[in-house]
Design an enzyme around this catalytic site. Structure first.
Site, PDB file in Angstrom:
ATOM      1  N   LYS A  22       0.836  -1.217   0.000  1.00  0.00           N
ATOM      2  CA  LYS A  22       0.000   0.000   0.000  1.00  0.00           C
ATOM      3  C   LYS A  22       0.863   1.256   0.000  1.00  0.00           C
ATOM      4  CE  LYS A  22      -1.457   1.692   3.943  1.00  0.00           C
ATOM      5  NZ  LYS A  22      -1.468   3.028   4.519  1.00  0.00           N
ATOM      6  N   ASN A  23       1.886   1.271   0.843  1.00  0.00           N
ATOM      7  CA  ASN A  23       2.655   2.507   1.005  1.00  0.00           C
ATOM      8  C   ASN A  23       3.633   2.760  -0.145  1.00  0.00           C
ATOM      9  OD1 ASN A  23       1.203   3.164   3.235  1.00  0.00           O
ATOM     10  ND2 ASN A  23       2.725   2.452   4.710  1.00  0.00           N
ATOM     11  N   CYS A 117      -4.425   8.166   9.536  1.00  0.00           N
ATOM     12  CA  CYS A 117      -4.606   7.556  10.857  1.00  0.00           C
ATOM     13  C   CYS A 117      -4.209   8.517  11.953  1.00  0.00           C
ATOM     14  CB  CYS A 117      -3.767   6.287  10.954  1.00  0.00           C
ATOM     15  SG  CYS A 117      -4.588   4.861  10.256  1.00  0.00           S
ATOM     16  N   ARG A 122       1.342  14.805  13.200  1.00  0.00           N
ATOM     17  CA  ARG A 122       1.972  14.419  11.932  1.00  0.00           C
ATOM     18  C   ARG A 122       2.333  15.677  11.149  1.00  0.00           C
ATOM     19  NH1 ARG A 122      -0.820   9.026   9.740  1.00  0.00           N
ATOM     20  NH2 ARG A 122       1.191   8.842   8.710  1.00  0.00           N
ATOM     21  N   ASP A 305       4.799   0.323  12.013  1.00  0.00           N
ATOM     22  CA  ASP A 305       3.533  -0.218  11.520  1.00  0.00           C
ATOM     23  C   ASP A 305       3.287  -1.662  11.972  1.00  0.00           C
ATOM     24  OD1 ASP A 305       3.044   2.174  10.308  1.00  0.00           O
ATOM     25  OD2 ASP A 305       3.486   1.518   8.267  1.00  0.00           O
ATOM     26  N   ARG A 397      -8.646   0.106   5.037  1.00  0.00           N
ATOM     27  CA  ARG A 397      -7.793   1.087   4.360  1.00  0.00           C
ATOM     28  C   ARG A 397      -6.508   0.459   3.845  1.00  0.00           C
ATOM     29  NH1 ARG A 397      -7.246   6.614   7.521  1.00  0.00           N
ATOM     30  NH2 ARG A 397      -5.704   6.746   5.897  1.00  0.00           N
TER      31      ARG A 397
HETATM   32  C1  EPZ Z   1       4.578   6.760   6.467  1.00  0.00           C
HETATM   33  O1  EPZ Z   1       3.945   7.861   7.099  1.00  0.00           O
HETATM   34  C2  EPZ Z   1       3.543   5.676   6.345  1.00  0.00           C
HETATM   35  N1  EPZ Z   1       2.424   6.169   5.561  1.00  0.00           N
HETATM   36  C3  EPZ Z   1       3.075   5.239   7.726  1.00  0.00           C
HETATM   37  O2  EPZ Z   1       2.229   4.122   7.557  1.00  0.00           O
HETATM   38  C4  EPZ Z   1       4.295   4.809   8.554  1.00  0.00           C
HETATM   39  O3  EPZ Z   1       3.863   4.548   9.871  1.00  0.00           O
HETATM   40  C5  EPZ Z   1       5.355   5.913   8.569  1.00  0.00           C
HETATM   41  O4  EPZ Z   1       5.685   6.290   7.220  1.00  0.00           O
HETATM   42  C6  EPZ Z   1       6.643   5.494   9.267  1.00  0.00           C
HETATM   43  O5  EPZ Z   1       7.189   4.370   8.619  1.00  0.00           O
HETATM   44  C7  EPZ Z   1       2.454   6.122   4.245  1.00  0.00           C
HETATM   45  O6  EPZ Z   1       3.412   5.665   3.638  1.00  0.00           O
HETATM   46  C8  EPZ Z   1       1.249   6.622   3.505  1.00  0.00           C
HETATM   47  P1  EPZ Z   1       7.064   9.895   8.314  1.00  0.00           P
HETATM   48  P2  EPZ Z   1       4.602   9.303   7.065  1.00  0.00           P
HETATM   49  O7  EPZ Z   1       7.027  11.179   7.574  1.00  0.00           O
HETATM   50  O8  EPZ Z   1       5.297   9.471   5.763  1.00  0.00           O
HETATM   51  C9  EPZ Z   1       8.030  13.109  11.746  1.00  0.00           C
HETATM   52  C10 EPZ Z   1       0.284   2.847   7.830  1.00  0.00           C
HETATM   53  O9  EPZ Z   1      -0.238   2.310   8.827  1.00  0.00           O
HETATM   54  N2  EPZ Z   1       7.860  14.138  10.698  1.00  0.00           N
HETATM   55  O10 EPZ Z   1       8.138   8.912   7.992  1.00  0.00           O
HETATM   56  O11 EPZ Z   1       3.550  10.271   7.436  1.00  0.00           O
HETATM   57  C11 EPZ Z   1       6.723  12.420  12.102  1.00  0.00           C
HETATM   58  O12 EPZ Z   1       6.009  13.161  13.065  1.00  0.00           O
HETATM   59  C12 EPZ Z   1       0.844   4.255   7.927  1.00  0.00           C
HETATM   60  O13 EPZ Z   1       0.355   2.294   6.720  1.00  0.00           O
HETATM   61  C13 EPZ Z   1       8.185  15.449  10.964  1.00  0.00           C
HETATM   62  O14 EPZ Z   1       8.577  15.817  12.088  1.00  0.00           O
HETATM   63  O15 EPZ Z   1       5.649   9.180   8.237  1.00  0.00           O
HETATM   64  C14 EPZ Z   1       7.207  11.099  12.625  1.00  0.00           C
HETATM   65  O16 EPZ Z   1       7.598  11.219  13.966  1.00  0.00           O
HETATM   66  C15 EPZ Z   1       0.551   4.892   9.242  1.00  0.00           C
HETATM   67  N3  EPZ Z   1       8.047  16.386   9.970  1.00  0.00           N
HETATM   68  C16 EPZ Z   1       8.455  10.818  11.795  1.00  0.00           C
HETATM   69  O17 EPZ Z   1       8.826  12.070  11.236  1.00  0.00           O
HETATM   70  C17 EPZ Z   1       7.624  16.056   8.712  1.00  0.00           C
HETATM   71  O18 EPZ Z   1       7.539  16.950   7.857  1.00  0.00           O
HETATM   72  C18 EPZ Z   1       8.257   9.821  10.666  1.00  0.00           C
HETATM   73  O19 EPZ Z   1       7.127  10.223   9.870  1.00  0.00           O
HETATM   74  C19 EPZ Z   1       7.313  14.723   8.450  1.00  0.00           C
HETATM   75  C20 EPZ Z   1       7.439  13.767   9.450  1.00  0.00           C
END
Ligand code: EPZ
Length: 430
Positions: A22-23, A117, A122, A305, A397
C-alpha cells in the site's frame, strides 16, 4: 454497523499470498500523473486508500482504468487542473503525494491538508522545507496546501528527521526540477526504493534510494511505463505476527525476505521458527513465546507499523516485555482495548510494559487506527471465546480481504453488518 466477529483459539496454518505494498502504491499512483503517456501498474492492492487516491486523481481529469482487481492504467494527458478538490481525499494521508507529483510536472499544486490515521502529531514541515529549497512558494490557506514555482531548481536538502513522506515528496518534485538535488538523511524504506525504481522506469535519474543520500538529476519529461509494485512488507509482517500469536504455522508467499529481516530476527528471538526461501517465509511457533524488548525505528529497524501487532503477541508471552515507540507518540491507543480482553499492559510515555498473561478472553473492541485494528483482530484470534472488532473501515484502508485471507488459514472470522448475522455467528460457534 460493519464489524468483524471472531471466535478465537485456533492456531492458524497454511499458506497466504501477500499483495502489493500500500505505502508504495500510493506514491506510485500519484507519480503516474507526471507523464502524458500511459502508465500501467500491476500489483496495486485493492484497499480503501488506493481507491480514494485513484478517485482524487480522476477528479482532475486524469483517465484511470482498472484493467483487473490489481492492475490499473493511468493517462494524465487530459488533466484539467492541478488542484484537487475531491473531499474524500482529506481522509488519506497520502493525498500530499499529489503535491510533489503535480508540482514536479506542472509547477503548481493544491491539495486539501492530509488526514490519515490518528497516531499522533503528523507535521509536514520537512515537506515544506524540501519544496521551498527547490524554489516553490508553499502556502496553507483555508485547509488547502498549495505549492507554486515559476521554475524548480535542484538543491541540497538535509532532512531534520527521517521522514518517508518528505523523502518521497521531495524526490518526485526534484525528478522534474532543473539540475541536481541531493536529499540527505533520507528515509530508506522499501517503498522509497520502489518509487525511485518506478520514476527511473519513466526516464527519471535517481540514484542512492535505499541509502540515506539520494541524488536526483532533474529531467524535462517523463514517459510511460509498465511497473509491478513490490510486496507489502507490513501485510507480510502482520501474518508473521498472526502465526506467532496463535502458535500457528503459516507460509507467507510473494514476499521479499530481505524486507522482513528485523521482523524475522525478533520472532526468532522470542522462540518462533523461521524458514526463508527466495520469495517466501514460513513462521511457526510451537510453544509459549518469550518476552523481549522492541524499539520501533526507521527502516531497517523494527517498523512502527508492526508495533501494535507484536505488542499484542507479547501480551501472552512468558515474562515482561518492553515496547518503545520512537516514531509516533500516540500509537498505543489500542492498549485500552487489549486491556478489556485481559491483557496487562502499562503505558508510560512512549513505552509499553507488557506483563505476559496465560490467556486473553473475547470482548467487544474498537479499532483506533489501521495497524492497531489488525492487531486487535490478531488479539481476537488469540483469545478464548468470541470478540467483535468495530471501526473496521480503518483495517480496510490497508488490508485487502483480511478476513478472507485469515479464514483460508483456518481462522473463524466473519465481516457482519447486522445484529442478525452476529447472532448467527454466535450460534454457529457457541
Ligand atoms: C509513512 O507515514 C507511512 N504512511 C506510515 O504508515 C508509517 O507509519 C510511517 O511512514 C513510518 O514508517 C504512508 O506511507 C502513507 P514519516 P509518514 O514522515 O510518511 C516526523 C500505515 O499504517 N515528521 O516517515 O507520514 C513524524 O512526526 C501508515 O500504513 C516530521 O517531524 O511518516 C514522525 O515522527 C501509518 N516532519 C516521523 O517524522 C515532517 O515533515 C516519521 O514520519 C514529516 C514527518
Amino acid at each position: 454497523m460493519e464489524q468483524y466477529v471472531i471466535k478465537g483459539g485456533v492456531p492458524l496454518s497454511g499458506e497466504v499470498t501477500i499483495g502489493g505494498a500500500k505505502n508504495a502504491a500510493l506514491p506510485i499512483l500519484a507519480a503516474s500523473v507526471m507523464t502524458d503517456e500511459t502508465v500501467e501498474i500491476e500489483n496495486v492492492p485493492d484497499v480503501r486508500d488506493t481507491q480514494v487516491l485513484m478517485q482524487a486523481i480522476e477528479s482532475i481529469g486524469v483517465t484511470v482504468v482498472r484493467t483487473g482487481t490489481n492492475t490499473v492504467k493511468i493517462n494524465a494527458a487530459r488533466a484539467r487542473n492541478h488542484s484537487i478538490e475531491n473531499e474524500s481525499i482529506k481522509k488519506i494521508r497520502a493525498s500530499y503525494y499529489l503535491i510533489g507529483a503535480l508540482l514536479g510536472k506542472y509547477k503548481s499544486a493544491g491539495v486539501p491538508l492530509p488526514g490519515g490515521c490518528n497516531i499522533g502529531l503528523r507535521p509536514i514541515d520537512q515537506h515544506i522545507k524540501g519544496f521551498s529549497a527547490l524554489g516553490a512558494d508553499v502556502d496553507i490557506n483555508h485547509g488547502i496546501f498549495t505549492a507554486r514555482a515559476d521554475r524548480l531548481s535542484g538543491a541540497h536538502i538535509y532532512l531534520d528527521v527521517v521522514s518517508v513522506g518528505a523523502t518521497i515528496n521531495v524526490m518526485m518534485a526534484a525528478a522534474m526540477a532543473e539540475g541536481k538535488t541531493t536529499i540527505e538523511n533520507a528515509a530508506r524504506e522499501p517503498h522509497v526504493v520502489d518509487l525511485a525504481n518506478f520514476l527511473n522506469s519513466m526516464g527519471a535519474s535517481i540514484r542512492g534510494a535505499g541509502t540515506d543520500v539520494i541524488r536526483i538529476k532533474g529531467v524535462q519529461k517523463l514517459h510511460g511505463t509498465r511497473y509491478a509494485i513490490i510486496p507489502d512488507q507490513i501485510e507480510a509482517g502482520t501474518f508473521m505476527m498472526a502465526a506467532a500469536a496463535t502458535h500457528g504455522d503459516i507460509t507467507i508467499k510473494n514476499v521479499i525476505p530481505k524486507h522482513l529481516e528485523s521482523i524475522s530476527a525478533k520472532l526468532a528471538e522470542i522462540g518462533c521458527q523461521i524458514r526463508e526461501s527466495d520469495d517466501m517465509v514460513r513462521v511457526s511457533a510451537t510453544k509459549r513465546l518469550n518476552a523481549t524488548h522492541v524499539k520501533t525505528l526507521p527502516y531497517p529497524g523494527f517498523p512502527t507499523d508492526l508495533q501494535p501487532q507484536i505488542t499484542t503477541a507479547l501480551s501472552l508471552a512468558s515474562g515482561i516485555s518492553i515496547v518503545t515507540e520512537s516514531i509516533f507518540e500516540n500509537r498505543f491507543k489500542y492498549v485500552d482495548e487489549l486491556t478489556k480482553m485481559g491483557a496487562v499492559i502499562k503505558v508510560e510515555g512512549s513505552t509499553a510494559i507488557v506483563s505476559g498473561r496465560e490467556q486473553l478472553t473475547g470482548a467487544q473492541i474498537v479499532a483506533p487506527d489501521l495497524r492497531a485494528g489488525a492487531a486487535l483482530v490478531i488479539a481476537g484470534l488469540m483469545a478464548e471465546g468470541i470478540s467483535t472488532v468495530s471501526n473496521i473501515n480503518y483495517v480496510e484502508r490497508g488490508y485487502e480481504d483480511f478476513p478472507g485471507k485469515l479464514r483460508a488459514l483456518g481462522a473463524q472470522i466473519e465481516k457482519v453488518e447486522e445484529e442478525r448475522e452476529l447472532q448467527k455467528f454466535r450460534l454457529k460457534y457457541a
